[in-house]
Write a protein that holds these residues in place. Structure first.
Motif, PDB file in Angstrom:
ATOM      1  N   LYS A 174       1.821  24.287  40.181  1.00  0.00           N
ATOM      2  CA  LYS A 174       2.892  25.186  40.637  1.00  0.00           C
ATOM      3  C   LYS A 174       4.214  24.452  40.439  1.00  0.00           C
ATOM      4  O   LYS A 174       4.407  23.380  41.005  1.00  0.00           O
ATOM      5  CB  LYS A 174       2.666  25.516  42.111  1.00  0.00           C
ATOM      6  CG  LYS A 174       3.276  26.816  42.554  1.00  0.00           C
ATOM      7  CD  LYS A 174       2.808  27.095  43.979  1.00  0.00           C
ATOM      8  CE  LYS A 174       3.336  28.388  44.545  1.00  0.00           C
ATOM      9  NZ  LYS A 174       3.002  29.576  43.780  1.00  0.00           N
ATOM     10  N   HIS A 175       5.061  25.015  39.602  1.00  0.00           N
ATOM     11  CA  HIS A 175       6.339  24.372  39.299  1.00  0.00           C
ATOM     12  C   HIS A 175       7.494  25.248  39.738  1.00  0.00           C
ATOM     13  O   HIS A 175       7.400  26.471  39.710  1.00  0.00           O
ATOM     14  CB  HIS A 175       6.468  24.139  37.792  1.00  0.00           C
ATOM     15  CG  HIS A 175       5.393  23.268  37.238  1.00  0.00           C
ATOM     16  ND1 HIS A 175       5.308  21.926  37.521  1.00  0.00           N
ATOM     17  CD2 HIS A 175       4.359  23.545  36.418  1.00  0.00           C
ATOM     18  CE1 HIS A 175       4.257  21.415  36.894  1.00  0.00           C
ATOM     19  NE2 HIS A 175       3.659  22.375  36.219  1.00  0.00           N
ATOM     20  N   GLU A 176       8.582  24.602  40.130  1.00  0.00           N
ATOM     21  CA  GLU A 176       9.768  25.349  40.545  1.00  0.00           C
ATOM     22  C   GLU A 176      10.927  25.030  39.602  1.00  0.00           C
ATOM     23  O   GLU A 176      11.180  23.874  39.297  1.00  0.00           O
ATOM     24  CB  GLU A 176      10.130  24.975  41.982  1.00  0.00           C
ATOM     25  CG  GLU A 176      11.131  25.917  42.588  1.00  0.00           C
ATOM     26  CD  GLU A 176      11.251  25.717  44.087  1.00  0.00           C
ATOM     27  OE1 GLU A 176      11.256  26.708  44.806  1.00  0.00           O
ATOM     28  OE2 GLU A 176      11.362  24.548  44.528  1.00  0.00           O
ATOM     29  N   CYS A 222      21.643  38.767  38.049  1.00  0.00           N
ATOM     30  CA  CYS A 222      21.354  40.183  38.255  1.00  0.00           C
ATOM     31  C   CYS A 222      19.917  40.510  37.868  1.00  0.00           C
ATOM     32  O   CYS A 222      19.181  39.661  37.379  1.00  0.00           O
ATOM     33  CB  CYS A 222      22.304  41.034  37.407  1.00  0.00           C
ATOM     34  SG  CYS A 222      22.058  40.756  35.639  1.00  0.00           S
ATOM     35  N   GLU A 223      19.555  41.766  38.087  1.00  0.00           N
ATOM     36  CA  GLU A 223      18.240  42.280  37.744  1.00  0.00           C
ATOM     37  C   GLU A 223      17.938  42.073  36.255  1.00  0.00           C
ATOM     38  O   GLU A 223      16.821  41.754  35.873  1.00  0.00           O
ATOM     39  CB  GLU A 223      18.221  43.782  38.066  1.00  0.00           C
ATOM     40  CG  GLU A 223      16.855  44.358  38.282  1.00  0.00           C
ATOM     41  CD  GLU A 223      16.159  43.807  39.522  1.00  0.00           C
ATOM     42  OE1 GLU A 223      14.938  43.717  39.470  1.00  0.00           O
ATOM     43  OE2 GLU A 223      16.842  43.462  40.504  1.00  0.00           O
ATOM     44  N   GLY A 224      18.954  42.243  35.420  1.00  0.00           N
ATOM     45  CA  GLY A 224      18.782  42.056  33.980  1.00  0.00           C
ATOM     46  C   GLY A 224      18.335  40.641  33.647  1.00  0.00           C
ATOM     47  O   GLY A 224      17.498  40.425  32.769  1.00  0.00           O
ATOM     48  N   CYS A 225      18.905  39.667  34.368  1.00  0.00           N
ATOM     49  CA  CYS A 225      18.541  38.260  34.158  1.00  0.00           C
ATOM     50  C   CYS A 225      17.080  38.036  34.537  1.00  0.00           C
ATOM     51  O   CYS A 225      16.336  37.383  33.810  1.00  0.00           O
ATOM     52  CB  CYS A 225      19.392  37.352  35.038  1.00  0.00           C
ATOM     53  SG  CYS A 225      21.152  37.456  34.711  1.00  0.00           S
ATOM     54  N   SER A 226      16.674  38.561  35.692  1.00  0.00           N
ATOM     55  CA  SER A 226      15.294  38.347  36.120  1.00  0.00           C
ATOM     56  C   SER A 226      14.333  39.085  35.197  1.00  0.00           C
ATOM     57  O   SER A 226      13.227  38.611  34.943  1.00  0.00           O
ATOM     58  CB  SER A 226      15.093  38.736  37.584  1.00  0.00           C
ATOM     59  OG  SER A 226      15.342  40.101  37.788  1.00  0.00           O
ATOM     60  N   ASP A 276       6.800  33.902  40.468  1.00  0.00           N
ATOM     61  CA  ASP A 276       7.617  34.610  41.453  1.00  0.00           C
ATOM     62  C   ASP A 276       9.055  34.325  41.098  1.00  0.00           C
ATOM     63  O   ASP A 276       9.403  33.178  40.842  1.00  0.00           O
ATOM     64  CB  ASP A 276       7.414  34.048  42.858  1.00  0.00           C
ATOM     65  CG  ASP A 276       6.138  34.537  43.492  1.00  0.00           C
ATOM     66  OD1 ASP A 276       5.794  35.707  43.277  1.00  0.00           O
ATOM     67  OD2 ASP A 276       5.498  33.729  44.187  1.00  0.00           O
ATOM     68  N   ILE A 277       9.867  35.365  41.123  1.00  0.00           N
ATOM     69  CA  ILE A 277      11.293  35.183  40.866  1.00  0.00           C
ATOM     70  C   ILE A 277      12.055  35.406  42.162  1.00  0.00           C
ATOM     71  O   ILE A 277      11.890  36.420  42.819  1.00  0.00           O
ATOM     72  CB  ILE A 277      11.775  36.166  39.777  1.00  0.00           C
ATOM     73  CG1 ILE A 277      11.077  35.854  38.455  1.00  0.00           C
ATOM     74  CG2 ILE A 277      13.306  36.072  39.630  1.00  0.00           C
ATOM     75  CD1 ILE A 277      11.397  36.820  37.334  1.00  0.00           C
ATOM     76  N   ASP A 278      12.839  34.413  42.539  1.00  0.00           N
ATOM     77  CA  ASP A 278      13.681  34.485  43.733  1.00  0.00           C
ATOM     78  C   ASP A 278      15.117  34.601  43.238  1.00  0.00           C
ATOM     79  O   ASP A 278      15.803  33.603  43.033  1.00  0.00           O
ATOM     80  CB  ASP A 278      13.455  33.211  44.559  1.00  0.00           C
ATOM     81  CG  ASP A 278      14.319  33.172  45.810  1.00  0.00           C
ATOM     82  OD1 ASP A 278      15.196  34.048  45.966  1.00  0.00           O
ATOM     83  OD2 ASP A 278      14.119  32.254  46.615  1.00  0.00           O
ATOM     84  N   LEU A 279      15.539  35.839  43.021  1.00  0.00           N
ATOM     85  CA  LEU A 279      16.856  36.094  42.431  1.00  0.00           C
ATOM     86  C   LEU A 279      18.017  35.569  43.276  1.00  0.00           C
ATOM     87  O   LEU A 279      18.890  34.888  42.763  1.00  0.00           O
ATOM     88  CB  LEU A 279      17.010  37.593  42.121  1.00  0.00           C
ATOM     89  CG  LEU A 279      18.234  38.030  41.327  1.00  0.00           C
ATOM     90  CD1 LEU A 279      18.350  37.296  40.000  1.00  0.00           C
ATOM     91  CD2 LEU A 279      18.190  39.534  41.082  1.00  0.00           C
ATOM     92  N   PRO A 280      18.039  35.840  44.601  1.00  0.00           N
ATOM     93  CA  PRO A 280      19.180  35.349  45.406  1.00  0.00           C
ATOM     94  C   PRO A 280      19.363  33.837  45.329  1.00  0.00           C
ATOM     95  O   PRO A 280      20.482  33.341  45.323  1.00  0.00           O
ATOM     96  CB  PRO A 280      18.810  35.764  46.833  1.00  0.00           C
ATOM     97  CG  PRO A 280      17.837  36.884  46.674  1.00  0.00           C
ATOM     98  CD  PRO A 280      17.087  36.630  45.390  1.00  0.00           C
TER      99      PRO A 280
END
Length: 71
Positions: free
Chosen positions: A3-5, A12-16, A32-36
């Motif tokens: 598991k790497h971070e 923005c949503e486009g980036c994710s 898992d994407i943590d956008l904030p």
């Protein structure tokens, strides 16, 4: 699986969505994407270099934060 971070400069949503797209194309990953917090956690057998190169294909600034211990 390791598991790497990673830090990815997503704004923005486009980036994710771009991150999702390149990781799906790579295959063999769960993530898992943590956008904030601009973080992406990836479970994968790929090595860190491969994952980082893949994330950089989004055109975003990306860096490796370290290994996450499985919780």
């Amino acid at each position: 699986l390791q598991k790497h971070e990673f830090f990815v400069d997503m704004t923005c949503e486009g980036c994710s969505n771009a991150v999702t797209r390149v990781l799906h194309r790579l295959g063999g990953v769960q993530f898992d994407i943590d956008l904030p917090n601009k973080k992406v956690c990836i479970d994968s057998e790929h090595n860190v270099d491969t994952l980082l190169e893949t994330l950089k294909k989004t055109g975003k600034n990306a860096s490796y934060l370290g290994e996450k211990s499985a919780q």
